[in-house]
Design a protein around this motif. Structure first.
Motif, PDB file in Angstrom:
ATOM      1  N   HIS A   1      47.728  71.856  27.362  1.00 15.98           N
ATOM      2  CA  HIS A   1      47.460  73.350  28.028  1.00 15.98           C
ATOM      3  C   HIS A   1      47.018  74.190  26.977  1.00 15.98           C
ATOM      4  N   VAL A   2      46.026  74.756  27.024  1.00 19.60           N
ATOM      5  CA  VAL A   2      45.557  75.890  26.066  1.00 19.60           C
ATOM      6  C   VAL A   2      45.934  77.245  26.597  1.00 19.60           C
ATOM      7  N   ASP A   3      45.915  78.250  25.598  1.00 20.54           N
ATOM      8  CA  ASP A   3      46.467  79.622  25.785  1.00 20.54           C
ATOM      9  C   ASP A   3      45.519  80.418  25.817  1.00 20.54           C
ATOM     10  N   TYR A   4      44.118  80.158  25.553  1.00 20.43           N
ATOM     11  CA  TYR A   4      43.093  81.246  25.683  1.00 20.43           C
ATOM     12  C   TYR A   4      42.683  81.763  27.112  1.00 20.43           C
ATOM     13  N   TRP A   5      43.270  81.078  28.226  1.00 18.08           N
ATOM     14  CA  TRP A   5      43.041  81.934  29.324  1.00 18.08           C
ATOM     15  C   TRP A   5      44.091  82.704  29.901  1.00 18.08           C
ATOM     16  N   ASP A   6      45.281  83.045  29.143  1.00 16.32           N
ATOM     17  CA  ASP A   6      46.339  83.726  29.724  1.00 16.32           C
ATOM     18  C   ASP A   6      46.082  84.940  29.941  1.00 16.32           C
ATOM     19  N   TYR A   7      45.143  85.607  29.210  1.00 21.22           N
ATOM     20  CA  TYR A   7      44.703  87.046  29.253  1.00 21.22           C
ATOM     21  C   TYR A   7      43.869  87.365  30.638  1.00 21.22           C
ATOM     22  N   LEU A   8      43.636  86.307  31.572  1.00 16.70           N
ATOM     23  CA  LEU A   8      43.122  86.536  33.060  1.00 16.70           C
ATOM     24  C   LEU A   8      44.296  86.949  33.680  1.00 16.70           C
ATOM     25  N   GLY A   9      45.266  86.803  33.601  1.00 19.11           N
ATOM     26  CA  GLY A   9      46.421  87.651  34.384  1.00 19.11           C
ATOM     27  C   GLY A   9      47.586  86.601  34.638  1.00 19.11           C
ATOM     28  N   TRP A  10      47.381  85.228  34.281  1.00 20.42           N
ATOM     29  CA  TRP A  10      48.482  84.416  34.400  1.00 20.42           C
ATOM     30  C   TRP A  10      49.001  83.664  33.029  1.00 20.42           C
ATOM     31  N   LYS A  11      50.183  83.581  32.722  1.00 20.39           N
ATOM     32  CA  LYS A  11      50.763  83.072  31.548  1.00 20.39           C
ATOM     33  C   LYS A  11      50.963  81.529  31.586  1.00 20.39           C
ATOM     34  N   ASP A  12      50.275  80.691  31.378  1.00 20.65           N
ATOM     35  CA  ASP A  12      50.732  79.197  31.588  1.00 20.65           C
ATOM     36  C   ASP A  12      51.986  78.986  30.618  1.00 20.65           C
ATOM     37  N   LYS A  13      52.808  78.646  31.310  1.00 15.36           N
ATOM     38  CA  LYS A  13      54.203  78.358  30.584  1.00 15.36           C
ATOM     39  C   LYS A  13      54.150  77.073  29.680  1.00 15.36           C
ATOM     40  N   PHE A  14      53.166  76.122  30.149  1.00 11.88           N
ATOM     41  CA  PHE A  14      53.052  75.049  29.395  1.00 11.88           C
ATOM     42  C   PHE A  14      51.895  75.004  28.112  1.00 11.88           C
ATOM     43  N   ALA A  15      51.332  76.097  28.114  1.00 10.53           N
ATOM     44  CA  ALA A  15      50.459  76.531  26.978  1.00 10.53           C
ATOM     45  C   ALA A  15      50.974  76.715  25.668  1.00 10.53           C
ATOM     46  N   SER A  16      50.161  76.283  24.822  1.00 14.26           N
ATOM     47  CA  SER A  16      50.511  76.422  23.269  1.00 14.26           C
ATOM     48  C   SER A  16      49.311  76.748  22.376  1.00 14.26           C
ATOM     49  N   LYS A  17      49.453  77.583  21.358  1.00 18.30           N
ATOM     50  CA  LYS A  17      48.353  78.162  20.603  1.00 18.30           C
ATOM     51  C   LYS A  17      48.014  76.867  19.794  1.00 18.30           C
ATOM     52  N   ALA A  18      48.949  76.000  19.534  1.00 18.28           N
ATOM     53  CA  ALA A  18      48.842  74.797  18.810  1.00 18.28           C
ATOM     54  C   ALA A  18      47.711  73.958  19.459  1.00 18.28           C
ATOM     55  N   PHE A  19      47.631  73.853  20.839  1.00 23.72           N
ATOM     56  CA  PHE A  19      46.670  72.991  21.445  1.00 23.72           C
ATOM     57  C   PHE A  19      45.340  73.753  21.497  1.00 23.72           C
ATOM     58  N   SER A  20      45.403  74.896  21.651  1.00 26.28           N
ATOM     59  CA  SER A  20      44.067  75.564  21.506  1.00 26.28           C
ATOM     60  C   SER A  20      43.463  75.323  20.081  1.00 26.28           C
ATOM     61  N   GLN A  21      44.066  75.267  19.081  1.00 27.63           N
ATOM     62  CA  GLN A  21      43.783  75.243  17.708  1.00 27.63           C
ATOM     63  C   GLN A  21      43.242  73.751  17.821  1.00 27.63           C
ATOM     64  N   LYS A  22      43.902  72.725  18.260  1.00 37.09           N
ATOM     65  CA  LYS A  22      43.538  71.425  18.402  1.00 37.09           C
ATOM     66  C   LYS A  22      42.135  71.218  18.878  1.00 37.09           C
ATOM     67  N   GLN A  23      41.785  71.977  19.958  1.00 35.79           N
ATOM     68  CA  GLN A  23      40.599  71.857  20.612  1.00 35.79           C
ATOM     69  C   GLN A  23      39.388  72.497  19.741  1.00 35.79           C
TER      70      GLN A  23
END
Length: 245
Positions: free
Chosen positions: A80-102
């Motif tokens: 779960h990536v965190d770069y869509w959290d700004y759209l209004g919903w924070k994903d509790k499973f999201a991680s900056k590390a997973f966004s960086q992996k992608q």
């Protein structure tokens, strides 16, 4: 002597100690997972609760939970990536590390761009999901034994192959649900399976040890997956995975 011993057994402290000993012996037993031969197909999905296009991909990944070939032929992973959290919903499973992996996959040429839902299968980008195509043909290579020993928060990995490898480990959660109250998926109840709670790697040869505390995770893990890759490569050399006891 017999009478004295019999009387002492009724002492509360001694009775508790005798009761505790078998429990301690059980808790110190290690769980062992082994794979020898063909590696499983590693299916990585980059997803987000804040992405309206992701629920169908999440559902696709969930189907593997019913497969008899799970862990032996397929290892599904949902980052779960965190770069869509700004759209209004924070994903509790999201991680900056997973966004960086992608993003690193993009930098190394594994994927053409960073997007969700995005699939990587055995180290290569796979867009067949959008065309409802079958997964790529799995590897047919046979690899030496990969062994994972789990004891408390220690994960000991041993490989019988020769050479330098990178050992990757992921702790996974299944059957998790989220009621989305805002953002693109507002009003939906989303089911998540094979959610990556922790992902790390180590370089080495033959042996690796990971110490991972569940107290640092957002949920209790249900399964574990380990796979080896050669340095600067992304295709799994060998895999081992299974449910946590």
């Amino acid at each position: 002597m017999v009478a004295t011993l019999s009387k002492s057994l009724h002492h509360p402290a001694l009775f508790f100690l005798l009761f505790l000993i078998p429990l301690l012996s059980v808790s110190t037993q290690a769980q062992i997972l082994v794979n020898n031969g063909k590696p499983a197909q590693v299916i990585e999905l980059f997803t987000s609760e804040g992405c309206s296009s992701c629920p169908p991909a999440d559902k696709y990944l969930s189907q593997f939970q019913k497969s008899e070939a799970l862990w032996q032929d397929f290892i599904p992973l949902a980052y779960h990536v965190d770069y869509w959290d700004y759209l209004g919903w924070k994903d509790k499973f999201a991680s900056k590390a997973f966004s960086q992996k992608q993003r690193l996959y993009r930098a190394y040429g594994v994927v053409g761009s960073v997007y969700t839902p995005g699939f990587v299968v055995d180290g290569d980008e796979w867009r067949g999901f959008f065309r409802r195509s079958a997964l790529p043909n799995p590897q047919s290579k046979q690899s030496p034994e990969l062994r994972l020993e789990i004891k408390d928060s220690t994960y000991q990995v041993n490989y019988q192959g020769k050479g330098d490898y990178i050992a990757h480990i992921a702790l996974l959660a299944v059957d998790r649900f989220s009621a989305i109250r805002s953002g693109e998926n507002r009003g939906k109840k989303l089911e998540h399976d094979f959610v990556v709670l922790h992902n790390s790697h180590q370089n080495g040869e033959k042996q690796w040890q990971f110490n991972i505390s569940n107290s640092n995770l957002v949920a209790e893990p249900d399964a574990v997956a380990v796979w080896l890759t050669k340095p600067n490569q992304f295709t799994p050399e060998q895999t081992v995975a299974g449910w946590l006891e």
